[in-house]
Design a protein around this motif. Structure first.
Motif, PDB file in Angstrom:
ATOM      1  N   UNK A 151      12.151 -30.385  14.061  1.00  0.00           N
ATOM      2  CA  UNK A 151      11.666 -31.007  15.297  1.00  0.00           C
ATOM      3  C   UNK A 151      10.348 -31.730  15.029  1.00  0.00           C
ATOM      4  N   UNK A 183      14.309 -25.110  12.390  1.00  0.00           N
ATOM      5  CA  UNK A 183      14.319 -25.949  13.594  1.00  0.00           C
ATOM      6  C   UNK A 183      12.922 -26.482  13.894  1.00  0.00           C
ATOM      7  N   UNK A 194       6.735 -24.535  23.280  1.00  0.00           N
ATOM      8  CA  UNK A 194       7.624 -23.380  23.470  1.00  0.00           C
ATOM      9  C   UNK A 194       7.996 -22.779  22.121  1.00  0.00           C
ATOM     10  N   UNK A 195       8.331 -23.654  21.148  1.00  0.00           N
ATOM     11  CA  UNK A 195       8.707 -23.147  19.832  1.00  0.00           C
ATOM     12  C   UNK A 195       7.543 -22.408  19.189  1.00  0.00           C
ATOM     13  N   UNK A 199       7.300 -19.113  20.718  1.00  0.00           N
ATOM     14  CA  UNK A 199       8.365 -18.202  20.272  1.00  0.00           C
ATOM     15  C   UNK A 199       8.127 -17.758  18.831  1.00  0.00           C
ATOM     16  N   UNK A 208       9.940 -39.049  26.445  1.00  0.00           N
ATOM     17  CA  UNK A 208      10.445 -38.156  25.414  1.00  0.00           C
ATOM     18  C   UNK A 208       9.301 -37.360  24.785  1.00  0.00           C
ATOM     19  N   UNK A 209       8.184 -38.046  24.513  1.00  0.00           N
ATOM     20  CA  UNK A 209       7.023 -37.353  23.940  1.00  0.00           C
ATOM     21  C   UNK A 209       6.583 -36.197  24.836  1.00  0.00           C
ATOM     22  N   UNK A 210       6.625 -36.445  26.162  1.00  0.00           N
ATOM     23  CA  UNK A 210       6.177 -35.441  27.114  1.00  0.00           C
ATOM     24  C   UNK A 210       7.053 -34.184  27.005  1.00  0.00           C
ATOM     25  N   UNK A 211       8.379 -34.396  26.958  1.00  0.00           N
ATOM     26  CA  UNK A 211       9.298 -33.252  26.827  1.00  0.00           C
ATOM     27  C   UNK A 211       9.168 -32.620  25.448  1.00  0.00           C
ATOM     28  N   UNK A 212       8.998 -33.481  24.453  1.00  0.00           N
ATOM     29  CA  UNK A 212       8.874 -33.024  23.069  1.00  0.00           C
ATOM     30  C   UNK A 212       7.682 -32.077  22.914  1.00  0.00           C
ATOM     31  N   UNK A 213       6.551 -32.473  23.511  1.00  0.00           N
ATOM     32  CA  UNK A 213       5.359 -31.634  23.434  1.00  0.00           C
ATOM     33  C   UNK A 213       5.610 -30.284  24.097  1.00  0.00           C
ATOM     34  N   UNK A 214       6.353 -30.303  25.214  1.00  0.00           N
ATOM     35  CA  UNK A 214       6.672 -29.047  25.905  1.00  0.00           C
ATOM     36  C   UNK A 214       7.495 -28.147  24.993  1.00  0.00           C
ATOM     37  N   UNK A 215       8.532 -28.741  24.369  1.00  0.00           N
ATOM     38  CA  UNK A 215       9.402 -27.933  23.514  1.00  0.00           C
ATOM     39  C   UNK A 215       8.646 -27.452  22.276  1.00  0.00           C
TER      40      UNK A 215
END
Lengths: 185, 480
Positions: B180, B176, B225-226, B229, B215-222
């Motif tokens: 991503x 994943x 997070x990944x 993790x 989208x980039x803003x959320x993408x960077x957050x995820x």
């Protein structure tokens, strides 16, 4: 209903950030910005709130951990208790590693699928790139022209101060495109 | 302001590239027809893979009696190769997740291929325990699912079961993470390719990515997070692998040093493999401007530090054995160094502890042939480390009447060769179908700011534009 939009193209990220900040300060409505890579500081310039996806990740992770702990306890001490070397049925310490893996798995998949959902990313979607080079080397700032604060001459002057490469007016009628950017359609 | 932008640091990419140069340089090698060198490498890998497939088919049909294992040495090549390959995978996650959290911008040049390497290495690792189960077609019995046998559940108290969960989670999360990271680059490939198969496939896989800043803003957050993790995940995976050994009562295995020792060893071997692959890939795909001597040097330094940790662990093991007062523990370690398998032990020490010390010298770190040789030797040494841990601890049982020797059979060797075939075949195909370097990340980290002379921004605006200060000193970006 449709929206008249002004698309300003830039070559450098510092121009883009400068123009975005200036546009926001003069009260213009920034519809979106398109960039080939994640430009740091742009979210501040656009005034975007911190993403709430972190909460999705937290909730999924907790669900994974607690769900797996419960499942391990249920299988080992309720559904079919098996005596393994005289260890207690509910041997919590040995349940931790698998619960941890379940937390990571669920948190990872949960946040990625939440990202896909919120950003409407799915296989087969046609990409609506505003300009072909936004995935290569161009930065495009999209300003709403129908907004009351929009003064064509002043905006152009401001954009030229930031070495805008090209400006273009465009009418967009795509409803989902607006909904995603929280504009009334 | 990040220090990677400061003029004191060498630039991350050389050759005065513009943004479109970066896109072109990374995409062109995969858009061109494959070179003769690629075909040669591919044929060799595919041949090795074929040998492996034949060997796996033979042992599935005949049974694992085709292996050289016996009643005393119950784990041999199979688990050695399993631990070896899982370890290789760890450097990929280290580079993509741990170095991301530490804001090491140089990682962008190597993270894509290191993540691909992780994925393929974990696939190779999975083969060995699956076959070792004996009845491979019943492998799904390791998963807890409602069944007609009770339902009889799996034993959650066993580290071997933890391994099932750890390795499969690791494989899925690595896949994943890799995918991503690929999405924006697939969109770049989509937008520059002509209508045809490549465009259709990248359109589907890039999920309609349009480069929107929201989208980039959320993408960077995820992505963060990944990374957050994956970091504890990678430590947990090899910790659990080490517990397969440490929770047993075999002298030489039953020790608390195993988790950190295994994690350090895993990262060490993985870095060696990343260096091996990148040194070949940068030459074959002409990516010398992106994977520069600076990158090689930094990875060499990481490899050196990991090598020192591993060397320290070897010493600690001996000290603990001597200090424990346990005659079995002391015997195992004496037997390791001086017994019938001492050759494997001293190969391990030479390759993992002695040879990497050369990397203290800057001239060695900047010499590509020497770094390549050292990386290969570390790979060899780390394979022997697992062999030494597993076989020397087992072949001398508590009862001298059960002492035995272990010699791998041709089938085991063919399976091992086949796993290399699988790894390199996958890697070569990956280089052809996906950007081998993370385009969007390299662009973001390259620090391509504007030329100072071109600025006509009023003081008020420049005060709010991050990067302006660095722009005065940074190298001018090439104008396309």
């Amino acid at each position: 209903m449709s929206h008249r939009l002004l698309l300003a193209t830039f070559e450098h990220e510092d121009d883009l950030i400068g123009a975005t900040t200036a546009a926001r300060r003069t009260g213009l409505r920034i519809v979106d910005v398109f960039t080939p890579y994640a430009v740091h500081g742009l979210e501040r310039a656009m005034g975007l709130r911190p993403s709430r996806l972190t909460w999705v990740c937290f909730v999924c992770g907790m669900t994974g951990a607690l769900g797996m702990l419960w499942f391990e306890h249920w299988t080992a001490s309720i559904s079919w208790p098996v005596n393994v070397g005289g260890k207690p049925w509910n041997s919590l310490p040995s349940d931790i590693p698998v619960a941890f893996e379940a937390a990571v798995l669920l948190a990872g998949f949960g946040s990625v699928f939440a990202l896909f959902g919120v950003s409407r990313l799915f296989p087969g979607k046609t990409a609506r790139t505003v300009a072909p080079r936004t995935t290569d080397d161009r930065f495009v700032l999209v300003i709403d022209e129908t907004d009351a604060a929009f003064d064509a001459d002043r905006v152009r002057e401001m954009l030229e101060g930031f070495d805008v490469v090209e400006t273009e007016e465009r009418v967009i009628t795509d409803r989902t495109w607006f909904r995603q950017r929280r504009l009334s359609s | 302001m990040s220090d990677a932008d400061a003029p004191l640091r060498p630039p991350l990419i050389t050759g005065d590239k513009s943004l479109s140069d970066i896109t072109r340089d990374i995409c062109v090698p995969m858009e061109r027809k494959p070179t003769g060198l690629w075909w040669a490498a591919f044929l060799v890998s595919a041949a090795a893979l074929t040998v492996g497939v034949a060997a796996v088919w033979y042992q599935l049909v005949t049974g694992i009696g085709t292996w050289g294992l016996n009643r005393t040495v119950g784990w041999g090549f199979d688990i050695t190769n399993f631990v070896f390959w899982v370890g290789i995978g760890h450097a990929g996650t280290l580079i993509s997740a741990v170095l991301f959290l530490f804001r090491q911008k140089w990682r962008t040049a190597v993270n894509r291929s290191a993540e691909a390497m992780t994925l393929f290495a974990v696939m190779c690792a999975g083969i060995f325990p699956l076959i070792h189960m004996g009845r491979t077609w019943l492998a799904y019995w390791t998963l807890p699912y409602p069944n007609t046998r009770g339902p009889l559940w799996v034993n959650f108290r066993s580290p071997l079961l933890w391994d099932v969960f750890a390795i499969s989670t690791y494989l899925l999360i690595s896949a994943v993470f890799w995918y991503v990271g690929l999405i924006p680059d697939l969109a770049t490939v989509r937008d520059r390719s002509q209508p045809g198969l490549r465009r259709r496939v990248t359109s589907i896989l890039s999920l309609g990515w349009d480069g929107s800043a929201r989208t980039w803003h959320r993408y960077e957050t995820v992505y963060m997070l990944l990374a957050g993790l994956a970091t504890p995940l990678v430590f947990s995976v090899h910790t659990i692998v080490s517990m397969d050994f440490a929770t047993s009562v075999i002298p030489g295995w039953h020790t608390t040093i195993f988790p950190p020792y295994f994690v350090a060893g895993a990262i060490f071997s993985g870095l060696a493999m990343v260096l091996t692959l990148m040194l070949i890939a940068r030459r074959v795909m002409h990516l010398e401007d992106y994977v520069t001597l600076t990158h090689i040097e930094r990875m060499s330094l990481l490899m050196l530090s990991m090598g020192c940790i591993v060397g320290f662990a070897y010493g600690t093991e001996f000290f603990m054995a001597a200090y424990s007062g346990n005659p079995y523990e002391q015997f195992v370690f004496k037997n390791r160094a001086l017994g019938p398998l001492s050759g494997a032990y001293w190969t391990m020490v030479t390759c993992n502890v002695v040879v990497p010390q050369l990397l203290w010298f800057r001239s060695v770190r900047r010499s590509l042939p020497l770094v390549f040789m050292i990386a290969i030797l570390v790979n060899v040494g780390m394979w022997f480390e697992r062999f030494v841990i597993i076989v020397t601890s087992l072949h001398r049982d508590f009862l001298p009447s059960s002492w035995a020797h272990y010699i791998p059979t041709s089938i085991e060797i063919a399976t091992f060769v086949g796993s290399f075939g699988l790894f390199f075949t996958c890697f070569l195909i990956f280089c052809r179908i996906a950007p081998a370097i993370a385009i969007a990340e390299v662009k973001g980290a390259a620090g391509l700011k504007k030329r100072p002379a071109m600025r006509r921004v009023d003081a008020q605006s420049s005060a709010v534009a991050p990067g302006t200060v660095a722009a005065e000193t940074a190298k001018p970006a090439g104008v396309s």
